[in-house]
Design a protein around this motif. Structure first.
Motif, PDB file in Angstrom:
ATOM      1  N   SER A  41      -5.870  -1.746  13.280  1.00 47.51           N
ATOM      2  CA  SER A  41      -6.699  -2.845  12.795  1.00 47.51           C
ATOM      3  C   SER A  41      -5.859  -3.764  11.933  1.00 47.51           C
ATOM      4  O   SER A  41      -4.994  -3.312  11.178  1.00 47.51           O
ATOM      5  CB  SER A  41      -7.882  -2.289  11.995  1.00 47.51           C
ATOM      6  OG  SER A  41      -8.698  -3.348  11.541  1.00 47.51           O
ATOM      7  N   GLN A  42      -6.105  -5.082  12.095  1.00 49.28           N
ATOM      8  CA  GLN A  42      -5.424  -6.070  11.262  1.00 49.28           C
ATOM      9  C   GLN A  42      -6.494  -6.817  10.492  1.00 49.28           C
ATOM     10  O   GLN A  42      -7.196  -7.659  11.034  1.00 49.28           O
ATOM     11  CB  GLN A  42      -4.627  -7.041  12.134  1.00 49.28           C
ATOM     12  CG  GLN A  42      -3.484  -6.373  12.875  1.00 49.28           C
ATOM     13  CD  GLN A  42      -2.762  -7.342  13.781  1.00 49.28           C
ATOM     14  OE1 GLN A  42      -3.378  -8.103  14.499  1.00 49.28           O
ATOM     15  NE2 GLN A  42      -1.449  -7.315  13.749  1.00 49.28           N
ATOM     16  N   THR A  43      -6.649  -6.485   9.235  1.00 47.00           N
ATOM     17  CA  THR A  43      -7.775  -7.014   8.471  1.00 47.00           C
ATOM     18  C   THR A  43      -7.443  -8.366   7.848  1.00 47.00           C
ATOM     19  O   THR A  43      -6.289  -8.765   7.773  1.00 47.00           O
ATOM     20  CB  THR A  43      -8.164  -6.052   7.343  1.00 47.00           C
ATOM     21  OG1 THR A  43      -7.084  -6.017   6.418  1.00 47.00           O
ATOM     22  CG2 THR A  43      -8.410  -4.662   7.871  1.00 47.00           C
ATOM     23  N   THR A  44      -8.478  -9.058   7.420  1.00 44.63           N
ATOM     24  CA  THR A  44      -8.306 -10.396   6.857  1.00 44.63           C
ATOM     25  C   THR A  44      -7.972 -10.337   5.379  1.00 44.63           C
ATOM     26  O   THR A  44      -7.470 -11.299   4.826  1.00 44.63           O
ATOM     27  CB  THR A  44      -9.584 -11.218   7.076  1.00 44.63           C
ATOM     28  OG1 THR A  44     -10.015 -10.979   8.396  1.00 44.63           O
ATOM     29  CG2 THR A  44      -9.347 -12.696   6.900  1.00 44.63           C
ATOM     30  N   ASN A  45      -8.295  -9.239   4.728  1.00 43.31           N
ATOM     31  CA  ASN A  45      -7.862  -9.133   3.333  1.00 43.31           C
ATOM     32  C   ASN A  45      -7.409  -7.723   3.006  1.00 43.31           C
ATOM     33  O   ASN A  45      -7.754  -6.754   3.673  1.00 43.31           O
ATOM     34  CB  ASN A  45      -8.936  -9.623   2.355  1.00 43.31           C
ATOM     35  CG  ASN A  45     -10.173  -8.788   2.409  1.00 43.31           C
ATOM     36  OD1 ASN A  45     -10.113  -7.586   2.142  1.00 43.31           O
ATOM     37  ND2 ASN A  45     -11.280  -9.382   2.759  1.00 43.31           N
ATOM     38  N   VAL A  46      -6.622  -7.656   1.970  1.00 47.73           N
ATOM     39  CA  VAL A  46      -5.950  -6.413   1.613  1.00 47.73           C
ATOM     40  C   VAL A  46      -6.945  -5.351   1.138  1.00 47.73           C
ATOM     41  O   VAL A  46      -6.719  -4.156   1.292  1.00 47.73           O
ATOM     42  CB  VAL A  46      -4.833  -6.720   0.582  1.00 47.73           C
ATOM     43  CG1 VAL A  46      -5.404  -7.079  -0.747  1.00 47.73           C
ATOM     44  CG2 VAL A  46      -3.847  -5.591   0.469  1.00 47.73           C
ATOM     45  N   THR A  47      -8.075  -5.805   0.595  1.00 40.69           N
ATOM     46  CA  THR A  47      -9.092  -4.863   0.124  1.00 40.69           C
ATOM     47  C   THR A  47      -9.585  -3.970   1.264  1.00 40.69           C
ATOM     48  O   THR A  47      -9.849  -2.786   1.068  1.00 40.69           O
ATOM     49  CB  THR A  47     -10.287  -5.637  -0.464  1.00 40.69           C
ATOM     50  OG1 THR A  47      -9.794  -6.726  -1.219  1.00 40.69           O
ATOM     51  CG2 THR A  47     -11.129  -4.749  -1.334  1.00 40.69           C
ATOM     52  N   ASP A  48      -9.711  -4.566   2.461  1.00 34.93           N
ATOM     53  CA  ASP A  48     -10.161  -3.788   3.614  1.00 34.93           C
ATOM     54  C   ASP A  48      -9.132  -2.733   4.019  1.00 34.93           C
ATOM     55  O   ASP A  48      -9.491  -1.668   4.521  1.00 34.93           O
ATOM     56  CB  ASP A  48     -10.448  -4.720   4.802  1.00 34.93           C
ATOM     57  CG  ASP A  48     -11.718  -5.541   4.605  1.00 34.93           C
ATOM     58  OD1 ASP A  48     -12.553  -5.122   3.783  1.00 34.93           O
ATOM     59  OD2 ASP A  48     -11.857  -6.584   5.262  1.00 34.93           O
ATOM     60  N   VAL A  49      -7.856  -3.041   3.805  1.00 37.67           N
ATOM     61  CA  VAL A  49      -6.815  -2.060   4.114  1.00 37.67           C
ATOM     62  C   VAL A  49      -6.953  -0.878   3.152  1.00 37.67           C
ATOM     63  O   VAL A  49      -6.944   0.287   3.567  1.00 37.67           O
ATOM     64  CB  VAL A  49      -5.401  -2.680   3.998  1.00 37.67           C
ATOM     65  CG1 VAL A  49      -4.344  -1.641   4.321  1.00 37.67           C
ATOM     66  CG2 VAL A  49      -5.258  -3.891   4.906  1.00 37.67           C
ATOM     67  N   VAL A  50      -7.111  -1.191   1.865  1.00 37.15           N
ATOM     68  CA  VAL A  50      -7.286  -0.127   0.862  1.00 37.15           C
ATOM     69  C   VAL A  50      -8.512   0.709   1.213  1.00 37.15           C
ATOM     70  O   VAL A  50      -8.471   1.941   1.193  1.00 37.15           O
ATOM     71  CB  VAL A  50      -7.438  -0.723  -0.565  1.00 37.15           C
ATOM     72  CG1 VAL A  50      -7.666   0.378  -1.578  1.00 37.15           C
ATOM     73  CG2 VAL A  50      -6.207  -1.538  -0.936  1.00 37.15           C
TER      74      VAL A  50
END
Lengths: 263, 264
Positions: B177-186
């Motif tokens: 997945s390539q998310t739009t913001n870093v919060t989603d990665v966390v």
């Protein structure tokens, strides 16, 4: 524009009605003015946009079929329930309509995710839903099915039960009554509910992003692509929005034409 | 517990009364709203700041407000691009702090900022895994093969940096997945959905014991810079400038570094 002759609408009603229409139409007109129309063909030709478009159509078709096969029986059962049970089942059935999409996504994640309440057992069997196209379909169904259920249930409750009773006294089995009497009576509502569910699935964003992630061709549907596009160029995002709006409009109008012809 | 007050049975309000009420509200609401803002004698500074500053900036504001009595700082945290869109749409803000220079340039190009942007903080990328590291990830290397890696999309600053760093280290990433913001990665890593994610060191610091942090080679060569500037047309230009000065002062830097930011 013309009003049907047999409907006597108080004239003053046209004022708030026009205001309501303007509330929705003015931003759309604003979009039409701002959109870089010339960019749309080139944008649509990009693999990212095409992947997003096809993925959206595929997943929405799947989630609509799922909504129909599961939601229609739920609507029928719900319309027969009375008292506390009806209130309880209906509340649960329509809850996704009022949940913020992100919450819907989080709820799915902590339930069906790899370490979720159910997901951890599925994971043991090698079934991982997160980050797959299946997750997109589940998220879309979760948020869109209630629209079908509530539409059909409402129609079923306002139908004349006497017809079903007559059919039953004439010896028709429950399944026959359902197939030949009940469902045909609410045919337009089923079509309308299915359309709204499809449209809701097409616009689904938050739950998909939270539960399924975002990967081109796998989970990045049209709304997610628009959101991502906006990061670099708002105009391109607007251009892609026009495609989504056009698609949704066609899908909303089509059933209306079908029912009109059958009348 | 006191008994709840007993209300007399009320009749449902008639349509006329409802319409009357609505009309009264419509007429008085604008007056009430303007009344509110004109009564305020002290200045309220509105700061638009990148989402990654959500924790550090309110702490900085506490110190600033102490130094500048009568000035209240309010924040709107969002993705840097969203904030630029809001500024372009006429949002009333006094200071803009972006998470990257590209986005700040967009604001400069659209003449949305009044002062020359100043870099006040830096951030570098790290690899994070769930605390028990179920994917047995050892770093930005072959241990990631076949594992569920989540990164930012190349269109956003953290994704752009991720791509550059991976190239620098000669690694081809295959994210799920390539998310739009870093919060989603966390989020993907802390929920255990993903085996690994690439985030800023400040995100890893904020996540604390919920993640295990692994350094990435050459991360010091792909540094993300945070610029800050005053917003064009601000009605509190002087206060806005003092806020920018405070963020870049020793006190501001101390707070920023306590949240894991690098200082330029």
């Amino acid at each position: 524009m013309s009003l049907a002759p047999d409907t006597a609408v108080p004239r003053w009603l046209l004022v708030p009605a026009s205001a309501a229409l303007a509330l929705v139409a003015v931003p759309l007109i604003g979009l039409m003015v701002r959109v870089p129309w010339a960019q749309i063909p080139r944008l649509l030709a990009t693999p990212a946009a095409q992947d997003a478009l096809w993925l959206s159509l595929r997943t929405c078709a799947a989630s609509t079929v799922l909504s129909l096969t599961l939601g229609l029986p739920l609507a029928v059962v719900l319309s027969r329930l009375t008292g506390h049970w009806a209130v309880m089942v209906r509340t649960i059935s329509v809850l996704p309509m009022v949940l913020p999409p992100v919450v819907a996504g989080l709820v799915l994640l902590i339930t069906l995710g790899r370490r979720g309440v159910l997901g951890q057992y599925l994971s043991v069997w090698g079934v991982d839903i997160g980050f797959t196209t299946a997750a997109v379909v589940i998220a879309q169904t979760f948020v869109s099915m209630p629209y079908l259920v509530i539409t059909v249930e409402g129609a079923l409750r306002s139908t004349d039960r006497a017809l079903e009773v007559v059919a039953a006294t004439l010896g028709a089995r429950p399944t026959t009554v359902l197939r030949r009497v009940t469902l045909p009576l609410v045919g337009p509502a089923i079509l309308g509910g299915t359309t709204v569910a499809f449209a809701r699935a097409l616009g689904e964003f938050g739950a998909t992003l939270t539960f399924a992630g975002s990967l081109q061709g796998t989970t990045r549907t049209l709304p997610l692509q628009i959101y991502l596009q906006r990061e670099t160029d708002t105009n391109q995002a607007l251009a892609l929005s026009v495609v989504l709006i056009a698609l949704a409009s066609v899908l909303m109008v089509a059933p209306t034409l079908v029912t009109r012809r059958s009348r | 517990m006191p008994a709840p007050p007993v209300h007399p049975i009320r009749r449902p309000p008639s349509v006329q009364r409802l319409l009357g009420l609505l009309a009264t509200l419509a007429l008085t609401a604008p007056v009430a709203l303007t009344g509110c803002s004109s009564q305020r004698s002290s200045a309220t500074l509105v700061v638009f700041a990148a989402a990654s500053l959500t924790q550090a900036f309110p702490r900085i504001a506490q110190g600033f407000e102490k130094d500048h009595p009568g000035v209240t700082v309010k924040f709107s945290f969002d993705g840097s691009s969203s904030l630029v869109d809001q500024l372009a749409g006429g949002a009333d803000a006094d200071v803009f702090a972006s998470a990257d220079q590209v986005t700040m340039h967009r604001a400069v190009d659209q003449k949305l900022v009044a002062s020359a942007p100043r870099v006040f903080a830096t951030n570098v990328l790290v690899l994070i895994t769930p605390p028990d590291n179920p994917g047995h990830i050892t770093g930005l290397n072959t241990s990631l093969a076949g594992k569920r890696l989540v990164v930012c999309a190349p269109q956003v600053p953290c994704g752009d940096a991720t791509l550059k760093l991976a190239r620098l280290d000669g690694v081809t990433l295959k994210p799920v997945s390539q998310t739009t913001n870093v919060t989603d990665v966390v989020g993907a890593v802390t929920t255990g959905e993903a085996d690994a994610g690439i985030v800023y060191t400040t995100d890893a610091t904020a996540a604390g014991s919920q993640v295990r942090t692994i350094a990435i080679p050459h991360s010091d060569q792909v540094v993300n810079r945070y610029p800050i500037a005053t917003v064009a047309g601000s009605s509190h230009a002087a206060e806005a400038q003092s806020f920018v000065a405070y963020v870049t002062s020793a006190s501001g830097r101390a707070v920023l570094s306590s949240y894991g930011f690098g200082i330029p």
